[in-house]
Design an enzyme around this catalytic site. Structure first.
Site, PDB file in Angstrom:
ATOM      1  N   VAL A   1      -4.406  -4.545  -3.233  1.00 43.52           N
ATOM      2  CA  VAL A   1      -4.344  -3.262  -3.928  1.00 43.52           C
ATOM      3  C   VAL A   1      -5.600  -3.083  -4.753  1.00 43.52           C
ATOM      4  O   VAL A   1      -6.096  -4.021  -5.353  1.00 43.52           O
ATOM      5  CB  VAL A   1      -3.112  -3.128  -4.857  1.00 43.52           C
ATOM      6  N   SER A   2      -6.088  -1.875  -4.757  1.00 40.62           N
ATOM      7  CA  SER A   2      -7.239  -1.560  -5.591  1.00 40.62           C
ATOM      8  C   SER A   2      -6.701  -0.980  -6.891  1.00 40.62           C
ATOM      9  O   SER A   2      -5.510  -0.706  -7.013  1.00 40.62           O
ATOM     10  CB  SER A   2      -8.138  -0.541  -4.892  1.00 40.62           C
ATOM     11  N   THR A   3      -7.589  -0.762  -7.831  1.00 36.21           N
ATOM     12  CA  THR A   3      -7.162  -0.185  -9.104  1.00 36.21           C
ATOM     13  C   THR A   3      -6.691   1.253  -8.893  1.00 36.21           C
ATOM     14  O   THR A   3      -5.924   1.778  -9.666  1.00 36.21           O
ATOM     15  CB  THR A   3      -8.323  -0.193 -10.119  1.00 36.21           C
TER      16      THR A   3
END
Length: 186
Positions: free
Chosen positions: A10-12
């Site tokens: 997951v990215s920010t």
């Protein structure tokens, strides 16, 4: 006994990890919280090390596993060389190491499309920002620290306080603290 592992990155920007492999069954899930550009993915490294002959790795989509074609091919090869299956849920593709020329070709083509799609999105973002700046709408990100806070950070850092502690106190990253301490920071 063979096992099934999930890999989630997951990215920010998209913190919703649950959605990525909804409804799939696994023995263990490895999750990296990292931006796509970041090559430091400790959980992926653990997964590659941990997976054994006969295991299966489930990934939501190719772009969750890798950010470019070379990376994608290398990771899939690393796993399949260990006789670990790699299954991409969104693309509905499974790689085993005994893949046909067509499967290998599909990996390259679909990976290239994912890479191309990301490049187009970045380009549209840049164009949109440029247009918004011209229209006076886009102001950029607000400063992490105001002038008073920046001065306090500089003073306390010079007095020997730990940058990590200052970062925690001011709710910013250590990197941000280092940037504010640069002599040319405005």
């Amino acid at each position: 006994m063979t096992q099934t592992f999930g890999y989630i990155r997951v990215s920010t920007l998209d913190q919703n990890t649950i959605r990525q492999l909804d409804g799939e069954q696994f023995d263990r899930v490895f999750t990296d919280k990292a931006s796509g550009k970041d090559q430091n993915r400790p959980e992926l490294a653990k997964l590659i090390d941990f997976a054994r002959d006969g295991d299966t790795v489930l990934v939501h989509s190719m772009d969750r596993l890798a950010r470019n074609l070379d990376d994608l091919r290398a990771i899939v090869r690393q796993l399949t060389d260990k006789k670990v299956q790699v299954r991409f849920v969104k693309e509905n593709l499974t790689f085993t190491g005994d893949d046909t020329a067509m499967a290998t070709f599909l990996l390259s083509v679909m990976g290239a499309f994912a890479e191309f799609e990301r490049a187009l999105i970045r380009e549209r973002q840049r164009e949109g920002i440029t247009l918004a700046k011209k229209a006076g709408v886009y102001k950029g990100r607000s400063k992490a620290l105001n002038d008073e806070q920046a001065a306090e950070v500089a003073r306390r850092s010079a007095a020997g306080e730990a940058k990590a502690a200052l970062a925690r106190e001011f709710g910013v990253s250590r990197q941000t603290i280092y940037e504010y301490l640069q002599p040319d920071h405005h």
